[in-house]
Design a protein around this motif. Sequence first.
Motif: not given
Length: 265
Positions: A204-219
Amino acid sequence: MSSPQKNTLKHTLSCPELTVINLPEPEKSEEKVDEVNKLYNRVNISEKIANGVFFINLIVSAITIFEFKYQDLFFIINIIFSITAENERRKSFIKESFNVNLTKRKTYKYYNNDEQESLRKMGVNCFENLFFTKYIAKKNVNHRKYKSFIIVLLYIILLIQVENLELLVLITQTVFSSEYFFKYIKFLYFKVHVTRIYQKLFDIFVTTHAEDDKVTRIKILDAAMDYECLKFYCKISLSSRIYNKYNNKLNKEWDELYHSSIVYH
């Protein structure tokens, strides 16, 4: 950190232990404050006593038919202390993530990141926990592996040398009815799943740098709950000696990882 607030009752839930209290922020300083760690000191002491009793029991069993009976008592005490410490650590984890106090025990600068209070900060805090835990658990497993090997080796030697059947039965019960080997298996299980959850947050934080969206928050929430459930199930007490020995090294490595790969630029 937000400005100090008055010591007022904000909200009371049905369970008194979950009373949410706005406490004054600790005075800002460069020193880390962690009152929860005192609870883990009790856990470490009780575990050392339990392990000591196990080895005394093993030695005594090898030379006599007398069996020491107090080991289980110390294991029970250790579990009680461990649950208390983990409860306080969980509350301080929530406090550090959302700036809402669930405990009167003070923590300050326990986590080394500059995130604002949010679910993302909760995820980064959990990631930092796992970063340290993964390393220390690996060291713990290796240490216990060598101890277990020595115990099994001594047991095999005794099987060959001792002719007294009653004594052999007693030694066998002492070695294999204890929690020592079960704890080694738990450590292996704990280490494997810590690595698994760590990889979730690494992605989440290093490989993909996921956006702070609903899916990321759930993960993030899923990973944090996964880790808390794992700790509750295993009730693992990590070595404070290993933590203190490698703390500076791990802090430096975490700072490098956080500022190079996690923090928003």
